[in-house]
Enzyme design. Structure first.
Site, mmCIF file in Angstrom:
data_model
loop_
_atom_site.group_PDB
_atom_site.id
_atom_site.type_symbol
_atom_site.label_atom_id
_atom_site.label_comp_id
_atom_site.label_asym_id
_atom_site.label_seq_id
_atom_site.Cartn_x
_atom_site.Cartn_y
_atom_site.Cartn_z
ATOM 1 N N ASP A 20 0.922 -1.129 -0.052
ATOM 2 C CA ASP A 20 0.014 -0.029 0.128
ATOM 3 C C ASP A 20 0.937 1.171 0.124
ATOM 4 O O ASP A 20 1.725 1.359 0.875
ATOM 5 C CB ASP A 20 -0.729 0.129 1.241
ATOM 6 C CG ASP A 20 -2.150 0.878 1.209
ATOM 7 O OD1 ASP A 20 -2.001 2.139 0.717
ATOM 8 O OD2 ASP A 20 -3.333 0.302 1.252
ATOM 9 N N SER A 65 -6.936 4.183 -1.111
ATOM 10 C CA SER A 65 -6.746 2.774 -1.176
ATOM 11 C C SER A 65 -7.905 1.868 -1.677
ATOM 12 O O SER A 65 -8.115 0.795 -2.171
ATOM 13 C CB SER A 65 -6.362 2.365 0.085
ATOM 14 O OG SER A 65 -5.070 2.994 0.288
ATOM 15 N N ASP A 99 -10.004 -3.612 6.643
ATOM 16 C CA ASP A 99 -9.638 -2.030 6.068
ATOM 17 C C ASP A 99 -9.815 -2.230 4.486
ATOM 18 O O ASP A 99 -10.157 -3.122 3.833
ATOM 19 C CB ASP A 99 -8.238 -1.687 6.264
ATOM 20 C CG ASP A 99 -7.910 -0.333 6.125
ATOM 21 O OD1 ASP A 99 -8.491 0.527 6.200
ATOM 22 O OD2 ASP A 99 -6.461 0.060 6.279
ATOM 23 N N ASP A 155 2.380 2.702 3.244
ATOM 24 C CA ASP A 155 1.410 3.871 3.236
ATOM 25 C C ASP A 155 1.402 4.781 4.153
ATOM 26 O O ASP A 155 1.416 6.099 4.218
ATOM 27 C CB ASP A 155 0.073 3.325 2.614
ATOM 28 C CG ASP A 155 -0.900 4.499 2.500
ATOM 29 O OD1 ASP A 155 -0.820 5.262 1.746
ATOM 30 O OD2 ASP A 155 -1.959 4.720 3.369
ATOM 31 N N HIS A 176 2.430 8.650 4.853
ATOM 32 C CA HIS A 176 1.603 9.679 5.250
ATOM 33 C C HIS A 176 2.233 10.591 6.474
ATOM 34 O O HIS A 176 1.927 11.831 6.353
ATOM 35 C CB HIS A 176 0.039 8.922 5.758
ATOM 36 C CG HIS A 176 -0.834 8.657 4.530
ATOM 37 N ND1 HIS A 176 -1.165 9.680 3.833
ATOM 38 C CD2 HIS A 176 -1.491 7.505 4.282
ATOM 39 C CE1 HIS A 176 -2.050 9.125 2.941
ATOM 40 N NE2 HIS A 176 -2.085 7.846 3.304
ATOM 41 N N ASP A 218 -0.592 -0.009 -4.838
ATOM 42 C CA ASP A 218 -1.820 0.644 -5.341
ATOM 43 C C ASP A 218 -2.040 2.216 -5.813
ATOM 44 O O ASP A 218 -2.966 2.303 -6.600
ATOM 45 C CB ASP A 218 -3.139 0.361 -4.264
ATOM 46 C CG ASP A 218 -2.642 0.863 -2.721
ATOM 47 O OD1 ASP A 218 -1.512 1.324 -2.675
ATOM 48 O OD2 ASP A 218 -3.365 0.890 -1.946
#
Length: 437
Positions: free
Chosen positions: A57, A103, A154, A303, A307, A345
Site C-alpha cells: 500500500d 486505497s 480495511d 502507506d 503519510h 496501489d
C-alpha cells in the site's frame, strides 16, 4: 514439520451469495497439497492453480528503490525485483471530485477490474456490487485468504471480500466476510470492529489514543459468530502457529498492527505477528486444496508511514514486504502453476531519493506548521555495502497520482509486462485462474 508441509485436509463447503451478485456454492476438495518440484519450472501451464497478489500500500518505484538501497545496496536485488516480468500500473480512480485515487478505489480496481470512486469497496461507480477475484476463486472451488498488517476490514482486504459504498463500514465488512464471501483465512489487525462496545476482546480498549481504539461492532460479537461457523479464532503468534484448523480468523491488534506517526512521536513497526509469519501460515492452510487458492497479502505500513513522512519506518515496512515476497517466491518454486504479482496501489508522500546536500534542503525551515516541517528531508540513510548515503525528500502527506511498479511471475505473468491500468491486474489474474489467455 517443514515449511508448507501438509497438516490436514481441507473440508467444508465454500458457498457465496453476494448482494446483487450470486455464485453457485461448491465444496472444497479434501486432498492435501503436492510438492511440484519434480514437474518442471514455473513456465507456462494450462492455468494458474494458485494466485498470490501482494500489495504494497503506497508503494512507489522510489519507495521500492529506497528499500533496495537501504537493504541490499546498489548492486543488490530485492526479492520483489527478482520476478521475471516487470511493468507499471496507472492508478487513476473514477472519482468525480478527486484526480488521485485512495486505497479503496485502488484495491477495488485490482479486485474487480472496475474503476470506481474513492472510498468505494467492491462496488462500481454507481454503487453496484461487482464480483471480486476472491469470489471468482470460490466459484472455481479454490480456497481463499486475506492477510494484512492493517485492519482485516480495511480498504484493501475489504475490496476483495465485501461490497460496501463506504470503506468506513468496517463491521459490515466483517459481517460480509462471515455471511457472504467466507474467506478461509483472515489474518491481521482490527479486532475493535469484531467485538461489541464494552467487550475489549484480546487487546484492551484505548479510548485516549489519538485514534481511539475501542470495540464498536453493532452486530454483536462477530468473533463468536465466526467460531460458530467453524473458524478457529487466534489472537497471538503462539495460537496461530499451534492451530491445525482449515479455517482461521486471526486478529492481532485493536486497529493496525503498528503505530503510524512522525519519527520519534510514537511511531512503531513491531507487529505481534510478522507479515511473513502470517503469510506462511496462510500458505500452509490454503495449499491443502488441490484445486489451489487465491491469497491477497498487504503491507499497509508503507502507506501509513509515508503519510507521516517517516522514511525510516516506510523503509522498514518495505523490508517486511520484501521478506514476505521472498517466502512467496520460495513457495512458488515448489508449486508449479503459481502466479505471483507484487504491486503498489498508489504512491504516497511524493517520495524522492536525493544526495546528501545541506544546500539542497527543500521546504521552509522557518515554518512553525507541523505539516511543513514534517515534509523536510529525511535521513541520511546508508546505502548498504558502501560508504554512500541518501536522503528521502517528501512533497506531501497525501497520495499522488504517480504510476506504481509491478513485478510478476507464473502463468500469464507476461501479460503484465507493460504499461497498463490497475484494472488489468484483475483481468490477468482471473484469466490465469480460468486458463484463458
Amino acid at each position: 514439520m517443514g515449511m508448507f508441509g501438509s497438516r490436514r485436509a481441507l473440508s467444508g463447503a465454500a458457498g457465496t451469495a453476494v448482494l446483487a451478485v450470486a455464485f453457485a456454492a461448491g465444496t472444497a476438495t479434501t486432498e492435501g497439497y503436492r510438492d511440484d518440484r519434480d514437474r518442471g519450472d514455473r513456465g507456462r501451464v494450462d492455468r494458474a492453480r494458485n494466485v498470490i497478489l501482494l500489495v504494497g500500500d503506497g508503494l512507489s518505484i522510489a519507495a521500492r528503490d529506497a528499500v533496495r538501497l537501504a537493504t541490499v545496496g546498489q548492486d543488490g536485488q530485492l526479492a520483489m525485483d527478482s520476478l521475471r516480468y516487470a511493468g507499471w500500473t496507472q492508478t487513476d480512480s473514477a472519482d468525480p471530485e478527486e484526480a488521485v485515487t485512495d486505497s479503496a478505489a485502488g484495491a477495488t480496481a485490482f479486485a474487480t477490474g472496475v474503476r470506481t470512486y474513492n472510498g468505494a469497496v467492491g462496488v462500481d461507480a454507481d454503487g453496484n456490487a461487482v464480483p471480486t477475484l476472491l469470489e471468482h476463486a470460490k466459484e472455481l472451488r479454490k480456497s481463499t485468504g486475506l492477510v494484512t498488517t492493517s485492519q482485516v476490514t480495511d480498504a484493501t482486504p475489504a475490496a476483495f471480500g465485501s461490497h460496501v459504498p463506504d470503506r468506513g463500514e468496517q463491521s459490515e465488512i466483517a459481517r460480509q466476510y462471515l455471511e457472504v464471501t467466507r474467506p478461509d483465512v483472515i489474518l491481521g489487525g482490527g479486532e475493535d470492529w469484531w467485538f461489541p462496545e464494552g467487550d475489549e476482546g484480546a487487546y484492551p480498549d484505548d479510548p485516549d489514543d489519538v485514534r481511539p481504539e475501542v470495540s464498536r461492532s453493532p452486530f454483536g460479537n462477530l468473533v463468536e459468530q465466526a467460531e460458530a461457523q467453524g473458524y478457529d479464532y487466534v489472537s497471538t503468534e503462539a495460537e496461530l502457529l499451534d492451530s491445525d484448523a482449515d479455517r482461521l480468523l486471526g486478529l492481532f491488534a485493536n486497529e493496525e498492527m503498528f503505530e503510524q506517526a512522525p519519527e520519534g512521536e510514537g511511531d512503531e513497526y513491531d507487529p505481534v505477528v510478522s507479515l511473513r509469519t502470517m503469510t506462511e501460515k496462510a500458505l500452509d492452510v490454503l495449499s491443502q486444496n488441490r484445486r489451489g487458492f487465491f491469497l491477497m497479502v498487504e503491507e499497509e505500513a508503507i502507506d501509513e508511514m509515508a503519510h507521516n513522512n517517516n522514511a525510516a519506518r516506510t523503509i522498514q515496512a518495505g523490508q517486511s514486504l520484501d521478506e514476505t515476497v521472498a517466502l512467496v517466491t520460495e513457495f512458488a518454486d515448489h508449486h508449479r502453476g503459481t502466479l505471483v504479482i507484487v504491486v503498489g496501489d498508489h504512491e504516497t508522500g511524493g517520495l524522492a531519493i536525493e544526495n546528501v546536500d545541506p544546500a539542497d534542503e527543500s521546504g521552509d525551515l522557518g515554518s512553525t506548521e507541523e505539516n511543513v516541517l514534517r515534509s523536510l528531508e529525511d535521513g541520511p540513510f546508508p546505502v548498504a555495502g558502501s560508504d554512500l548515503e541518501f536522503f528521502v525528500d517528501w512533497t506531501t502527506t497525501g497520495h499522488t497520482g504517480a504510476a506504481t511498479p509491478l513485478t510478476a511471475e507464473g502463468p500469464a505473468a507476461e501479460l503484465l509486462a507493460r504499461s497498463q491500468d490497475s484494472t488489468d491486474v484483475f483481468r490477468v489474474a482471473l484469466a490465469a485462474m480460468r486458463g484463458r489467455w
